[in-house]
Design a protein around this motif. Sequence first.
Motif, PDB file in Angstrom:
ATOM      1  N   SER A   1       0.435  -3.585   0.901  1.00 57.91           N
ATOM      2  CA  SER A   1       0.092  -2.344   1.587  1.00 57.91           C
ATOM      3  C   SER A   1       1.064  -1.260   1.170  1.00 57.91           C
ATOM      4  N   ILE A   2       0.509  -0.096   0.881  1.00 56.26           N
ATOM      5  CA  ILE A   2       1.308   1.090   0.567  1.00 56.26           C
ATOM      6  C   ILE A   2       0.671   2.232   1.336  1.00 56.26           C
ATOM      7  N   TRP A   3       1.479   3.063   1.957  1.00 55.07           N
ATOM      8  CA  TRP A   3       0.939   4.287   2.531  1.00 55.07           C
ATOM      9  C   TRP A   3       1.968   5.387   2.408  1.00 55.07           C
ATOM     10  N   TRP A   4       1.471   6.608   2.326  1.00 46.30           N
ATOM     11  CA  TRP A   4       2.333   7.778   2.297  1.00 46.30           C
ATOM     12  C   TRP A   4       1.595   8.944   2.929  1.00 46.30           C
ATOM     13  N   SER A   5       2.380   9.893   3.414  1.00 45.15           N
ATOM     14  CA  SER A   5       1.812  11.072   4.055  1.00 45.15           C
ATOM     15  C   SER A   5       2.591  12.297   3.607  1.00 45.15           C
ATOM     16  N   LEU A   6       1.866  13.364   3.295  1.00 54.72           N
ATOM     17  CA  LEU A   6       2.473  14.622   2.873  1.00 54.72           C
ATOM     18  C   LEU A   6       2.052  15.734   3.817  1.00 54.72           C
TER      19      LEU A   6
ATOM     20  N   LEU B   1       0.923  12.535  -7.066  1.00 56.68           N
ATOM     21  CA  LEU B   1       1.507  11.470  -6.257  1.00 56.68           C
ATOM     22  C   LEU B   1       0.520  10.315  -6.106  1.00 56.68           C
TER      23      LEU B   1
ATOM     24  N   THR C   1       1.092   6.551  -7.661  1.00 56.69           N
ATOM     25  CA  THR C   1       1.049   5.387  -6.784  1.00 56.69           C
ATOM     26  C   THR C   1       0.054   4.353  -7.310  1.00 56.69           C
TER      27      THR C   1
ATOM     28  N   ARG D   1      -2.301  18.244   5.918  1.00 52.97           N
ATOM     29  CA  ARG D   1      -1.676  16.938   5.733  1.00 52.97           C
ATOM     30  C   ARG D   1      -2.584  16.027   4.913  1.00 52.97           C
TER      31      ARG D   1
ATOM     32  N   THR E   1      -2.822  11.934   3.820  1.00 48.24           N
ATOM     33  CA  THR E   1      -2.317  10.584   4.029  1.00 48.24           C
ATOM     34  C   THR E   1      -3.147   9.634   3.183  1.00 48.24           C
TER      35      THR E   1
ATOM     36  N   TYR F   1      -3.654   5.436   2.159  1.00 46.94           N
ATOM     37  CA  TYR F   1      -3.383   4.044   2.489  1.00 46.94           C
ATOM     38  C   TYR F   1      -3.997   3.169   1.410  1.00 46.94           C
TER      39      TYR F   1
ATOM     40  N   CYS G   1      -8.695   1.547  -0.485  1.00 48.98           N
ATOM     41  CA  CYS G   1      -7.873   2.748  -0.402  1.00 48.98           C
ATOM     42  C   CYS G   1      -8.579   3.722   0.536  1.00 48.98           C
TER      43      CYS G   1
END
Length: 150
Positions: A2-7, A22, A26, A67, A69, A71, A77
Amino acid sequence: MSIWWSLHLRREAASVPLARRLLLGTMETAGVDPDISYDLSVALTEACANAVEHGGGTASGGAGAYRVTAYLDGEMCRIEVTDSGPGFAPADPRGARAPHEDAEHGRGLHLIRQLADHVHIASRPGGRGGAVVSFDKILKWREDAPLVAV
């Protein structure tokens, strides 16, 4: 895996390629198939461009930002783009059908629907104003993927 990011990004055109790079970085690092990565990056670009163009309002406190995000969880995804603009009216047909071939606007949501497996477009819940565009895609992996889902 699992990978998640939020900008949290300013509603400026320069923020769109940042989010796209980004996501692509990823996906490449995780070993996602390049064709899937490309489809998701184009869909993300369209969602971010919509947030930049339509996602602000003078009544909202975060009118200058949106924003993103992402996942990556197992074989799926999900990407979500949230803004603080006026949102969508309950019967808003934006993106519900293909735009006319000569139209200069209105292609973004249609393109997202073509590139993703599942798309959800709505106003933010709770009457807070703003739109939420989320989309999912089943992932395929390169044979040499370093972070293969289990």
